[in-house]
Scaffold this active site. Structure first.
Site, PDB file in Angstrom:
ATOM      1  CE  LYS A   1      -4.065  -1.946   0.055  1.00  0.00           C
ATOM      2  NZ  LYS A   1      -5.007  -1.994   1.174  1.00  0.00           N
TER       3      LYS A   1
ATOM      4  NE  ARG B   1      -5.110  -6.925  -0.460  1.00  0.00           N
ATOM      5  CZ  ARG B   1      -4.055  -6.351  -1.041  1.00  0.00           C
ATOM      6  NH1 ARG B   1      -3.412  -6.977  -2.028  1.00  0.00           N
ATOM      7  NH2 ARG B   1      -3.619  -5.175  -0.631  1.00  0.00           N
TER       8      ARG B   1
END
Length: 199
Positions: free
Chosen positions: A95, A135
């Site tokens: 991210k 994830r």
């Protein structure tokens, strides 16, 4: 109806934007409480629609309509989301918040492929704070680091007294209950009767 009739699992993710871009939006009085309340509302709606609570997984939506500071605030207090009694799915891998934390003074964060160190660290911290699913892009590296941090530490009698990770608990951390005030809305949700979240 599709989920209720099929019996499949459903993942409820927090994303404040009602627009086509789920990364937009995000005005919070307090990120943790607002994320918790939104997820609680969706859980109640799903249960009312006939979805088996045992099939529900929640995701706080790291990176979706949240600033870097808000994302890390959720990580720091992630365990408090467990009081709802539902499994947590967390996705920190690559991210932009990871990149910005790795190079806070750089004009641009490193590209996604160069965020391995931060991605693995955030994933393991999320697991140690009770996430049941992660994830990740870099599966091998995450698994290897998890095995290392979970390696048992023995005392002089060769009894396991902990692990190499100072945060890792031998008992599942998600069993912990955080005492706090709750409102009438949360009382109606299955699993919340004895669980509260600090406000």
């Amino acid at each position: 109806e599709v989920v209720a009739n099929s019996g499949c699992h459903v993942i409820l993710m927090h994303a404040p934007s009602a627009k086509s871009d789920p990364h937009e939006g995000g005005t919070y009085a307090h990120p943790l409480f607002d994320v918790y309340d939104m997820l609680a509302e969706r859980i109640a709606a799903c249960v009312a629609a006939g979805i088996d609570p045992a099939k529900i997984v929640v995701d706080p939506g790291i990176g979706f309509g949240k600033t870097v500071a808000q994302n890390f605030a959720l990580l720091a207090r992630q365990a408090e989301l467990l009081v709802a009694g539902f499994p947590l799915l967390i996705g920190w891998s690559r991210k932009s918040s990871i990149g910005k934390a790795l190079q806070a003074d750089a004009p641009e964060p490193p590209p996604p492929g160069e965020r391995l160190v931060g991605s693995v660290a955030a994933a393991l911290m999320a697991a140690e704070r009770g996430a049941s699913s992660l994830r990740v892009h870099d599966v091998r590296e995450t698994v290897l680091q998890s095995r290392y941090r979970s390696y048992p530490v023995l005392d002089e009698n060769e009894k396991v007294v902990g692990t190499l990770s100072r945060y890792h608990l031998l008992r599942p951390r998600r069993k912990r209950v955080v005492l706090v005030d709750h409102n009438e809305k949360s009382q109606s949700i299955p699993g919340l009767e004895q669980a509260h979240i600090t406000r």
